[in-house]
Write a protein that holds these residues in place. Sequence first.
Motif, mmCIF file in Angstrom:
data_model
loop_
_atom_site.group_PDB
_atom_site.id
_atom_site.type_symbol
_atom_site.label_atom_id
_atom_site.label_comp_id
_atom_site.label_asym_id
_atom_site.label_seq_id
_atom_site.Cartn_x
_atom_site.Cartn_y
_atom_site.Cartn_z
ATOM 1 N N GLY A 133 -4.032 -12.383 1.069
ATOM 2 C CA GLY A 133 -2.668 -12.718 1.451
ATOM 3 C C GLY A 133 -1.713 -11.657 0.967
ATOM 4 N N LYS A 159 -12.711 -13.908 4.902
ATOM 5 C CA LYS A 159 -11.452 -13.519 5.558
ATOM 6 C C LYS A 159 -11.576 -13.722 7.070
ATOM 7 C CE LYS A 159 -9.647 -10.238 2.111
ATOM 8 N NZ LYS A 159 -9.145 -8.883 1.834
ATOM 9 N N PHE A 193 -6.453 -2.047 -2.513
ATOM 10 C CA PHE A 193 -7.398 -0.988 -2.140
ATOM 11 C C PHE A 193 -8.862 -1.420 -2.285
ATOM 12 C CE2 PHE A 193 -3.373 0.815 -3.604
ATOM 13 C CZ PHE A 193 -2.962 1.413 -2.424
ATOM 14 N N THR A 251 7.263 -5.199 10.296
ATOM 15 C CA THR A 251 6.347 -4.125 10.703
ATOM 16 C C THR A 251 5.471 -4.586 11.865
ATOM 17 O OG1 THR A 251 6.279 -3.431 8.391
ATOM 18 C CG2 THR A 251 4.573 -2.545 9.822
ATOM 19 N N GLY A 257 -0.925 2.109 9.682
ATOM 20 C CA GLY A 257 -1.425 2.498 8.365
ATOM 21 C C GLY A 257 -2.856 2.983 8.445
ATOM 22 N N MET A 258 -3.266 3.689 7.395
ATOM 23 C CA MET A 258 -4.628 4.280 7.342
ATOM 24 C C MET A 258 -5.178 4.061 5.940
ATOM 25 S SD MET A 258 -5.483 5.949 10.203
ATOM 26 C CE MET A 258 -6.516 7.322 9.711
ATOM 27 N N TYR A 281 -15.906 -5.649 9.195
ATOM 28 C CA TYR A 281 -16.116 -4.226 9.526
ATOM 29 C C TYR A 281 -17.194 -3.584 8.658
ATOM 30 C CZ TYR A 281 -13.133 -3.050 5.495
ATOM 31 O OH TYR A 281 -12.602 -2.941 4.227
ATOM 32 N N LEU A 327 9.041 -7.050 4.956
ATOM 33 C CA LEU A 327 8.275 -5.926 5.533
ATOM 34 C C LEU A 327 7.098 -6.306 6.434
ATOM 35 C CD1 LEU A 327 8.179 -2.746 5.486
ATOM 36 C CD2 LEU A 327 6.475 -2.996 3.686
ATOM 37 N N TYR A 375 -6.279 6.264 1.814
ATOM 38 C CA TYR A 375 -5.255 6.434 0.770
ATOM 39 C C TYR A 375 -5.840 6.837 -0.587
ATOM 40 C CZ TYR A 375 -2.012 3.978 3.973
ATOM 41 O OH TYR A 375 -1.248 3.591 5.048
ATOM 42 N N PHE A 381 4.451 4.907 13.477
ATOM 43 C CA PHE A 381 5.816 4.463 13.190
ATOM 44 C C PHE A 381 5.930 4.069 11.718
ATOM 45 C CE2 PHE A 381 5.434 -0.174 12.672
ATOM 46 C CZ PHE A 381 4.134 -0.367 13.104
ATOM 47 N N PRO A 400 0.810 -1.221 0.000
ATOM 48 C CA PRO A 400 0.000 0.000 0.000
ATOM 49 C C PRO A 400 0.844 1.272 0.000
ATOM 50 C CG PRO A 400 -0.875 -1.572 1.603
ATOM 51 C CD PRO A 400 0.423 -2.142 1.100
ATOM 52 N N ALA A 401 2.031 1.221 0.612
ATOM 53 C CA ALA A 401 2.883 2.418 0.685
ATOM 54 C C ALA A 401 3.233 2.960 -0.695
ATOM 55 C CB ALA A 401 4.161 2.090 1.451
ATOM 56 N N GLY A 415 -4.865 -9.092 6.296
ATOM 57 C CA GLY A 415 -3.816 -8.648 5.378
ATOM 58 C C GLY A 415 -2.442 -9.120 5.824
ATOM 59 N N SER A 416 -1.442 -8.677 5.077
ATOM 60 C CA SER A 416 -0.079 -9.169 5.321
ATOM 61 C C SER A 416 0.408 -8.773 6.706
ATOM 62 C CB SER A 416 0.895 -8.616 4.285
ATOM 63 O OG SER A 416 0.263 -8.241 3.127
ATOM 64 N N SER A 450 -7.793 3.187 4.585
ATOM 65 C CA SER A 450 -9.121 3.665 4.154
ATOM 66 C C SER A 450 -9.058 5.106 3.667
ATOM 67 C CB SER A 450 -10.146 3.528 5.295
ATOM 68 O OG SER A 450 -9.877 4.464 6.308
HETATM 69 N N1 LIG Z 1 4.153 1.911 9.065
HETATM 70 C C1 LIG Z 1 4.815 1.070 8.272
HETATM 71 O O1 LIG Z 1 6.058 1.045 8.247
HETATM 72 C C2 LIG Z 1 4.021 0.138 7.407
HETATM 73 C C3 LIG Z 1 4.650 -0.948 6.761
HETATM 74 C C4 LIG Z 1 3.846 -1.823 6.016
HETATM 75 C C5 LIG Z 1 2.477 -1.588 5.888
HETATM 76 N N2 LIG Z 1 1.935 -0.503 6.504
HETATM 77 C C6 LIG Z 1 0.483 -0.245 6.450
HETATM 78 O O2 LIG Z 1 -0.172 -1.376 6.970
HETATM 79 C C7 LIG Z 1 -1.468 -1.497 6.376
HETATM 80 C C8 LIG Z 1 -1.618 -2.911 5.810
HETATM 81 O O3 LIG Z 1 -0.667 -3.094 4.773
HETATM 82 P P1 LIG Z 1 -0.414 -4.534 4.136
HETATM 83 O O4 LIG Z 1 0.808 -4.448 3.318
HETATM 84 O O5 LIG Z 1 -0.484 -5.543 5.218
HETATM 85 O O6 LIG Z 1 -1.641 -4.699 3.139
HETATM 86 P P2 LIG Z 1 -2.770 -5.823 3.192
HETATM 87 O O7 LIG Z 1 -3.443 -5.695 4.522
HETATM 88 O O8 LIG Z 1 -2.188 -7.116 2.795
HETATM 89 O O9 LIG Z 1 -3.753 -5.352 2.043
HETATM 90 C C9 LIG Z 1 -4.498 -4.197 2.203
HETATM 91 C C10 LIG Z 1 -5.866 -4.528 2.818
HETATM 92 O O10 LIG Z 1 -6.434 -3.324 3.318
HETATM 93 C C11 LIG Z 1 -7.822 -3.491 3.404
HETATM 94 N N3 LIG Z 1 -8.498 -2.269 2.959
HETATM 95 C C12 LIG Z 1 -8.451 -1.696 1.740
HETATM 96 N N4 LIG Z 1 -9.247 -0.605 1.705
HETATM 97 C C13 LIG Z 1 -9.812 -0.502 2.951
HETATM 98 C C14 LIG Z 1 -10.734 0.403 3.554
HETATM 99 N N5 LIG Z 1 -11.240 1.442 2.867
HETATM 100 N N6 LIG Z 1 -11.092 0.202 4.840
HETATM 101 C C15 LIG Z 1 -10.582 -0.830 5.546
HETATM 102 N N7 LIG Z 1 -9.710 -1.738 5.026
HETATM 103 C C16 LIG Z 1 -9.330 -1.566 3.749
HETATM 104 C C17 LIG Z 1 -8.202 -4.664 2.497
HETATM 105 O O11 LIG Z 1 -8.624 -5.745 3.340
HETATM 106 P P3 LIG Z 1 -10.182 -5.971 3.702
HETATM 107 O O12 LIG Z 1 -10.691 -6.972 2.728
HETATM 108 O O13 LIG Z 1 -10.109 -6.473 5.099
HETATM 109 O O14 LIG Z 1 -10.869 -4.636 3.569
HETATM 110 C C18 LIG Z 1 -6.887 -5.031 1.819
HETATM 111 O O15 LIG Z 1 -6.772 -6.407 1.579
HETATM 112 C C19 LIG Z 1 -1.547 -0.406 5.321
HETATM 113 O O16 LIG Z 1 -2.238 0.690 5.865
HETATM 114 C C20 LIG Z 1 -0.092 -0.054 5.064
HETATM 115 O O17 LIG Z 1 0.063 1.260 4.583
HETATM 116 C C21 LIG Z 1 2.680 0.361 7.245
#
Ligand SMILES: NC(=O)c1ccc[n+]([C@@H]2O[C@H](COP(=O)([O-])OP(=O)(O)OC[C@H]3O[C@@H](n4cnc5c(N)ncnc54)[C@H](OP(=O)(O)O)[C@@H]3O)[C@@H](O)[C@H]2O)c1
Length: 330
Positions: free
Chosen positions: A324, A181, A318, A131, A243-244, A197, A127, A248, A272, A47-48, A155-156, A246
């Motif tokens: 996965g 899920k 998104f 994370t 992360g946020m 949700y 990652l 992006y 963080f 997502p980043a 999610g991951s 919803s």
């Molecule tokens: N801070 C850091 O260093 C860092 C590092 C990695 C990732 N992150 C953040 O962690 C979060 C998850 O990333 P990930 O890589 O693990 O991706 P992921 O969860 O594998 O995939 C993204 C998931 O987000 C959900 N999503 C999409 N739109 C949404 C919405 N409007 N409302 C609620 N859920 C929504 C979807 O699942 P559903 O089917 O459940 O909606 C989607 O499968 C992201 O926000 C990402 O930016 C941050």
Amino acid sequence: MEYTAIKLVKRPELAITPDLFEVVRLQTPELQDGQILIKQTHMSLDPAMKGWMMPDRDSYIPPVELGDVMRSSGVGEIVESKNDRFPVGARVQGMTGWAEYIVSNGQGMNLLPEGIPTEAVLCVLALPGMTAYQGLMNIGKPKAGETLVVSGAAGSVGSMVGQIAKAEGLTVIGTAGSDDKCQWLTEELGFDAAINYKSDDLAKQLAAAAPNGVDLYFENTGGAVQHAVFNLMNAHGRIMVCGMISDYNTSNPSVGPNWMNIIKKRLTIQGFTMPDHYDKIPSMMQAMSGYLMEGKIKYRAHTLHGLESAIEGINLLFTGGNTGKLMVEL
Ligand SMILES: NC(=O)c1ccc[n+]([C@@H]2O[C@H](COP(=O)([O-])OP(=O)(O)OC[C@H]3O[C@@H](n4cnc5c(N)ncnc54)[C@H](OP(=O)(O)O)[C@@H]3O)[C@@H](O)[C@H]2O)c1
């Protein structure tokens, strides 16, 4: 040798659309002393990347410049080497980019041990796992018996967070966007409860699943879950803001909860990003390998095929279409 790469040539308005990218054919250069040539086999989609495409220069990492190959991490095999530390045939993981071949001086590239499937590397040891561990263990400092809610739980990152928390003796509640899920979370990963949700009575279901309140909230999504969990936080609760997602793809970010609860409940809320914590990666990788070997962590990859599948495929993150860790096998 000729290879395909994908450049970012336009910034997104809101959604990521195919016209943001240009598929090009490039030529691998002659290697200089110290350089290696990597054939990428698996590329991570995260997502980043949406943030990296945007023009914002006031973030934790500069944007990808227009005309540059799109940024990503990935895993590949060394096919040519003029660097003694990186022999031909070894696998490496690091920042690669949307390209079939990468020339590197080895900086930031980690040699991977033999025997670990590449999917396990990208799902657990790269990652997502880092994370999850940094946010939950180093920031949240959970104690056995506490209750954790994690959003984006299927999610991951979210699936790693919930499983680490279970391994550490917490009660774990996840939120995700489909009943399938949620079923995976409770039946396969051992979560105590999982809530869709998108249900009308989200707040009621969360309150029922957490009769003793919530001590830790691992925030991956923002949106409706954030408000509902915020109201259930116990005194001295911790919120790890990872992360946020919803927000992006919207021009109207959602309004957060009122801060009064932070005072009344003496909450700690901390954001963080992983680039601040690269120094802890060796110890965190060791911890995640331990959970993996003890069978406490399961993972699943959602694999697309061929470099160009990234252009449309990234949007699965998104829409919630990924089941996965999203990656491209080249
Ligand atoms: N801070 C850091 O260093 C860092 C590092 C990695 C990732 N992150 C953040 O962690 C979060 C998850 O990333 P990930 O890589 O693990 O991706 P992921 O969860 O594998 O995939 C993204 C998931 O987000 C959900 N999503 C999409 N739109 C949404 C919405 N409007 N409302 C609620 N859920 C929504 C979807 O699942 P559903 O089917 O459940 O909606 C989607 O499968 C992201 O926000 C990402 O930016 C941050």
